[in-house]
Design a protein around this motif. Structure first.
Motif, short mmCIF file in Angstrom:
data_model
loop_
_atom_site.label_atom_id
_atom_site.label_comp_id
_atom_site.label_asym_id
_atom_site.label_seq_id
_atom_site.Cartn_x
_atom_site.Cartn_y
_atom_site.Cartn_z
N ALA A 228 0.97 -1.15 0.00
CA ALA A 228 0.10 -0.35 -0.10
C ALA A 228 1.18 1.32 -0.14
CB ALA A 228 -1.12 0.10 0.93
N HIS A 229 1.43 1.11 0.33
CA HIS A 229 3.37 2.08 0.61
C HIS A 229 3.61 2.36 -0.96
CE1 HIS A 229 6.09 4.80 2.65
NE2 HIS A 229 6.64 4.48 1.67
N GLU A 230 3.74 1.38 -1.13
CA GLU A 230 4.48 1.49 -2.46
C GLU A 230 2.85 2.37 -3.60
OE1 GLU A 230 8.04 1.68 -3.63
OE2 GLU A 230 7.93 1.23 -0.85
N ILE A 231 1.98 1.43 -3.20
CA ILE A 231 0.95 2.53 -3.98
C ILE A 231 0.87 3.31 -4.42
CG2 ILE A 231 -1.09 2.15 -4.70
CD1 ILE A 231 -1.39 -0.54 -4.16
N GLY A 232 0.65 4.34 -2.91
CA GLY A 232 1.47 6.14 -2.29
C GLY A 232 2.22 6.54 -3.33
N HIS A 233 3.19 5.60 -3.72
CA HIS A 233 4.43 6.39 -4.30
C HIS A 233 3.42 6.53 -5.57
CE1 HIS A 233 7.16 6.99 -1.33
NE2 HIS A 233 7.51 5.40 -1.06
N VAL A 234 3.17 5.50 -5.92
CA VAL A 234 2.93 5.20 -7.79
C VAL A 234 1.64 6.78 -8.10
CG1 VAL A 234 1.79 4.70 -9.43
CG2 VAL A 234 3.15 3.40 -7.89
N SER A 277 16.59 8.63 -2.91
CA SER A 277 15.68 8.45 -1.53
C SER A 277 14.65 9.66 -1.91
CB SER A 277 16.16 8.62 -0.18
OG SER A 277 17.91 8.75 0.01
N TYR A 278 13.74 8.63 -1.60
CA TYR A 278 12.54 9.61 -2.00
C TYR A 278 13.08 11.08 -0.20
CZ TYR A 278 9.84 6.39 -4.10
OH TYR A 278 9.62 5.59 -5.09
N SER A 279 11.94 12.34 -0.91
CA SER A 279 11.72 12.90 0.30
C SER A 279 11.32 12.50 1.51
CB SER A 279 11.27 14.36 0.29
OG SER A 279 9.64 14.26 -0.34
N ALA A 282 7.44 13.51 0.92
CA ALA A 282 6.95 11.99 0.07
C ALA A 282 6.81 10.29 1.05
CB ALA A 282 7.84 11.34 -1.22
N GLU A 283 7.41 10.61 1.90
CA GLU A 283 7.37 9.26 2.93
C GLU A 283 6.42 9.19 3.71
OE1 GLU A 283 8.87 5.95 2.61
OE2 GLU A 283 9.74 7.14 0.99
N SER A 284 6.06 10.12 4.04
CA SER A 284 5.57 10.85 4.97
C SER A 284 3.33 10.05 4.31
CB SER A 284 4.84 12.15 5.49
OG SER A 284 6.23 12.17 5.99
N GLU A 324 15.89 1.61 2.17
CA GLU A 324 16.99 3.06 2.20
C GLU A 324 16.55 4.32 2.31
OE1 GLU A 324 19.56 5.49 0.02
OE2 GLU A 324 17.57 4.85 -1.03
N SER A 325 15.20 4.35 1.15
CA SER A 325 14.25 5.31 1.77
C SER A 325 13.55 5.78 2.78
CB SER A 325 13.73 5.30 0.48
OG SER A 325 12.93 4.60 0.05
N HIS A 326 13.42 4.71 3.97
CA HIS A 326 13.12 4.29 5.01
C HIS A 326 14.14 4.08 6.61
CE1 HIS A 326 10.38 3.26 1.80
NE2 HIS A 326 9.52 4.19 2.65
N PRO A 327 15.02 5.42 6.92
CA PRO A 327 15.26 5.52 7.43
C PRO A 327 15.12 5.87 8.91
CG PRO A 327 16.49 7.46 6.62
CD PRO A 327 14.76 6.73 5.44
ZN LIG Z 1 9.01 5.60 0.15
#
Ligand SMILES: [Zn+2]
Length: 367
Positions: A228-234, A277-279, A282-284, A324-327
């Motif tokens: 779902a998180h990845e779909i959010g990025h899309v 990495s995503y900003s 973007a992660e939030s 990597e993008s989720h430290p």
């Molecule tokens: Zn992400």
């Protein structure tokens, strides 16, 4: 609308450009026999249906040319009834259309690249990415995704897990999430036989789950939250924004030199997907999308936080994609736990489906 139906004799209004002057001539059409174009009651042109071709450019109407007429003559058909009638009769309307449209799109994007490079100098890249992303058509985004996808398949040596039951379970899970998240995008999920615990999405909607992550998951909700998180990025088009932002200049220069299908731009695109990495924003946003989606299904987002924490706790090092993008996995875990709800929706997969998914990369089913 004045149409009386597909065969209505002469009340189907259109605009005609004779190819000599640039005057817009209001005309009427008769659809029987050849396509007869009349102005003020007299026929000004008669176009055989076999010679009609669409001209790319407008969504809101049908623009035609005729291969046996003057090269610049055009007919703009605004009337849906006329369009239906013409499409029913003209058999070669879209011959050459696709490649011509693609060429035009590439030319348009090359011009955009020049403008962009100027804008990078003038305004700086992040602003540009914000402005450019909404202008990028989905078709171009899919192309970008296809380029990156070629590289992904090289990196992972084409080891796509192809067990039918496992893939069916995964497709069902992804589709359930897509609908619950009201994501109006086409998603292409696949599972890669890589031991790396990871997942990522490419521009245009390809979603990859790596077997390493799947094997670390204890239940469908853990995987569902990540997907779902990845779909959010899309949905938020973060990959495209990132390519422009982080890899922008070179990527656009590649585009400028017509390198769209060449390996240079593709490698660059993929590298920027993996290395950048995503900003944090973007992660939030992707996390928020995951939380909303899981809640809509009556499932908790907390398991996703648990899975991510378990993996980074065990690994500790840098990797690519979602990890990597989720430290900030501790922060994320805290957030997901705050959003925890008792599961009141049905399980996202049956036990049998979950077992099939878990063994999707079994050796005997790999090619
Ligand atoms: Zn992400």
């Amino acid at each position: 609308m004045m149409g009386t139906g597909p065969t209505g004799a002469s009340v189907l209004t259109s605009t005609y450009f004779d190819g000599v002057s640039n005057r817009r001539r209001p005309v009427t059409l008769a659809l029987d026999g050849d396509l007869e174009i009349s102005e003020g009651g007299s026929v000004v042109a008669s176009w055989p249906y076999a010679d009609l071709r669409t001209v790319d450019g407008r969504e809101d109407m049908l623009r035609l040319r005729c291969v046996s007429a003057l090269p610049l003559a055009r007919l703009d058909v605004h009337d849906p009834a006329a369009e239906t009638g013409i499409r029913a009769r003209a058999r070669f309307l879209d011959v050459e259309h696709d490649t011509a449209a693609q060429t035009r799109r590439i030319v348009a994007w090359s011009i955009a690249a020049v403008v962009s490079i100027a804008a990078i100098v003038l305004f700086g890249v992040p602003l540009l990415a914000e402005r450019m992303v909404p202008l990028i058509p989905p078709s171009f985004e899919r192309r970008l995704g296809d380029m990156a996808d070629n590289e992904v398949r090289i990196i992972f040596r084409g080891r796509v897990c192809n067990d039918a039951d496992g893939n069916a379970a995964f497709a069902k899970l992804v589709e359930t999430l897509r609908q619950a998240g009201h994501a109006n995008v086409t998603l292409q999920p696949a599972i890669l036989a890589s031991p790396i615990p990871n997942a990522f999405a490419l521009p245009g909607g390809k979603i990859y789950l790596l077997n390493g992550l799947l094997q670390k998951a204890n239940n469908p909700d853990e995987i569902a939250g990540v997907i779902a998180h990845e779909i959010g990025h899309v949905v938020h088009r973060d990959q495209t924004r990132m390519i422009i932002q982080n890899g922008g200049t070179s990527f656009l220069v590649g585009l400028l030199f017509g390198d769209i299908t060449g390996s240079g731009a593709a490698i660059f695109a993929t590298r920027s997907l993996f290395e950048a990495s995503y900003s944090r924003e973007a992660e939030s946003n992707a996390d928020a999308f995951a939380i909303t989606t899981m809640h809509a299904l009556g499932r908790s987002p907390a398991p996703m936080g648990e899975l991510m924490f378990r993996i980074t706790g065990a690994q500790g090092g840098r990797t690519i994609g979602i990890l990597e993008s989720h430290p900030l996995t501790e922060e994320r875990l805290a957030l997901m736990r705050r959003e925890d709800r008792p599961a009141d929706g049905p399980p996202l997969l049956s036990d049998a489906e979950w077992n099939a998914l878990k063994s999707v990369c079994r050796l005997k089913t790999q090619k």
